[in-house]
Design a protein around this motif. Structure first.
Motif, PDB file in Angstrom:
ATOM      1  N   THR A   1       5.132  -6.292   5.269  1.00  0.00           N
ATOM      2  CA  THR A   1       4.571  -7.183   6.282  1.00  0.00           C
ATOM      3  C   THR A   1       3.725  -6.374   7.248  1.00  0.00           C
ATOM      4  O   THR A   1       4.148  -5.310   7.710  1.00  0.00           O
ATOM      5  N   ALA A   2       2.551  -6.858   7.574  1.00  0.00           N
ATOM      6  CA  ALA A   2       1.692  -6.181   8.541  1.00  0.00           C
ATOM      7  C   ALA A   2       2.336  -6.236   9.922  1.00  0.00           C
ATOM      8  O   ALA A   2       2.873  -7.271  10.324  1.00  0.00           O
ATOM      9  N   ALA A   3       2.285  -5.102  10.648  1.00  0.00           N
ATOM     10  CA  ALA A   3       2.896  -5.043  11.974  1.00  0.00           C
ATOM     11  C   ALA A   3       2.138  -4.044  12.833  1.00  0.00           C
ATOM     12  O   ALA A   3       1.830  -2.930  12.388  1.00  0.00           O
ATOM     13  N   SER A   4       1.875  -4.426  14.068  1.00  0.00           N
ATOM     14  CA  SER A   4       1.135  -3.547  14.982  1.00  0.00           C
ATOM     15  C   SER A   4       1.980  -2.381  15.476  1.00  0.00           C
ATOM     16  O   SER A   4       1.444  -1.374  15.949  1.00  0.00           O
ATOM     17  N   TYR A   5       3.297  -2.488  15.375  1.00  0.00           N
ATOM     18  CA  TYR A   5       4.177  -1.480  15.953  1.00  0.00           C
ATOM     19  C   TYR A   5       4.521  -0.341  14.997  1.00  0.00           C
ATOM     20  O   TYR A   5       5.255   0.573  15.366  1.00  0.00           O
TER      21      TYR A   5
ATOM     22  N   ASP B   1       3.408   2.909  12.448  1.00  0.00           N
ATOM     23  CA  ASP B   1       2.338   3.846  12.128  1.00  0.00           C
ATOM     24  C   ASP B   1       2.382   4.225  10.651  1.00  0.00           C
ATOM     25  O   ASP B   1       1.783   5.215  10.235  1.00  0.00           O
ATOM     26  N   ALA B   2       3.054   3.411   9.857  1.00  0.00           N
ATOM     27  CA  ALA B   2       3.118   3.656   8.419  1.00  0.00           C
ATOM     28  C   ALA B   2       1.738   3.496   7.799  1.00  0.00           C
ATOM     29  O   ALA B   2       0.923   2.693   8.276  1.00  0.00           O
ATOM     30  N   PRO B   3       1.434   4.256   6.764  1.00  0.00           N
ATOM     31  CA  PRO B   3       0.155   4.087   6.080  1.00  0.00           C
ATOM     32  C   PRO B   3      -0.032   2.629   5.650  1.00  0.00           C
ATOM     33  O   PRO B   3       0.867   2.013   5.083  1.00  0.00           O
ATOM     34  N   GLY B   4      -1.197   2.079   5.962  1.00  0.00           N
ATOM     35  CA  GLY B   4      -1.449   0.687   5.632  1.00  0.00           C
ATOM     36  C   GLY B   4      -0.980  -0.290   6.679  1.00  0.00           C
ATOM     37  O   GLY B   4      -1.251  -1.497   6.569  1.00  0.00           O
ATOM     38  N   GLY B   5      -0.250   0.204   7.706  1.00  0.00           N
ATOM     39  CA  GLY B   5       0.184  -0.659   8.799  1.00  0.00           C
ATOM     40  C   GLY B   5       1.149  -1.751   8.396  1.00  0.00           C
ATOM     41  O   GLY B   5       1.183  -2.816   9.016  1.00  0.00           O
ATOM     42  N   ARG B   6       1.985  -1.478   7.383  1.00  0.00           N
ATOM     43  CA  ARG B   6       2.942  -2.480   6.924  1.00  0.00           C
ATOM     44  C   ARG B   6       4.354  -1.905   6.949  1.00  0.00           C
ATOM     45  O   ARG B   6       4.563  -0.694   6.862  1.00  0.00           O
ATOM     46  N   THR B   7       5.327  -2.782   7.064  1.00  0.00           N
ATOM     47  CA  THR B   7       6.731  -2.386   7.090  1.00  0.00           C
ATOM     48  C   THR B   7       7.584  -3.399   6.337  1.00  0.00           C
ATOM     49  O   THR B   7       7.237  -4.580   6.272  1.00  0.00           O
TER      50      THR B   7
END
Length: 223
Positions: free
Chosen positions: A12-16, A18-24
């Motif tokens: 899931t995309a998340a602003s919080y 810093d994972a590559p791709g901005g997903r967690t």
């Protein structure tokens, strides 16, 4: 001791984060039916041990020594009262929500049989990170979670198998030392002076914790 729910997350995309791709994949939800669990492979390459569960930041999560993460329903209930809001199973990013076991008192190297085939071995407690804090949206979350010292438990997979909600948990091996998850967690976070006490757990420790304990002991010997 029981597995209340088996939980998995999707990218899931998340602003919080810093994972590559901005997903967690931290926001996990209970799933129905049996879920296959196996060794995902080494850190930096392998993700979750649970089929269908996403680990998006392989720099810090997943891999053989963090293949499965468990958190106790009893500890979620404590946080519900502390935070004043409901916390569903899986919302701490745990794969297994358990009942009837004090996870902080489990021993590093302790082995659990879940269901007929699956065997897991305790490696460490969970170190809170920026993504966890952002996901919960609670002020000073990393510090508060660390101070509570109830971090849940990471496992490696000793024998692959399936797990489902309602499976009983049987402790099939307890090592001959006193290195608990709580002790390990405190030693690598707030009480570095405790690091030498981790050494009796040996190779059962997460490799990073073992490295820190050996380095600290070597420093004491050299001083």
């Amino acid at each position: 001791m029981t597995v209340l729910t088996v939980n998995a997350g999707r990218p899931t995309a998340a602003s919080y984060t810093d994972a590559p791709g901005g997903r967690t994949g931290i926001d996990k939800h209970p799933v129905e039916g049996p879920v296959r669990v196996a060794d995902p492979g080494p850190e930096g390459v392998g993700g979750s041990g649970l089929a269908g569960d996403a680990v998006c930041d392989l720099r810090h999560h997943g891999g053989s020594h963090q293949a499965v993460y468990a958190f106790a329903r009893e500890d979620l209930d404590v946080w519900e009262r502390e935070l004043g809001r409901p916390l569903r199973n899986g919302c701490f990013g745990e794969n297994l929500t358990t009942a009837g076991v004090r996870l902080g008192e489990t021993l590093i190297g302790e082995r659990w049989r879940i269901g007929d085939e699956l065997v897991l071995e305790v490696t460490s407690g969970r170190i809170p990170c920026r993504t966890f804090a952002g996901h919960l949206g609670e002020a000073r979350w990393v510090k508060r979670f660390t101070q509570a010292a109830a971090p849940g438990v990471y496992f490696r997979v000793v024998a692959a198998g399936t797990v489902r909600a309602g499976d009983p948990v049987e402790i099939v091996h307890r090592p001959d030392h006193e290195v608990t998850v709580e002790l390990q967690f405190r030693a690598v976070t707030t009480r570095r002076d405790l690091l030498p006490l981790l050494l009796p757990a040996g190779a059962a420790l997460h490799p990073e914790a073992l490295r820190k304990a050996r380095a600290y002991e070597a420093g004491l010997a050299a001083s």
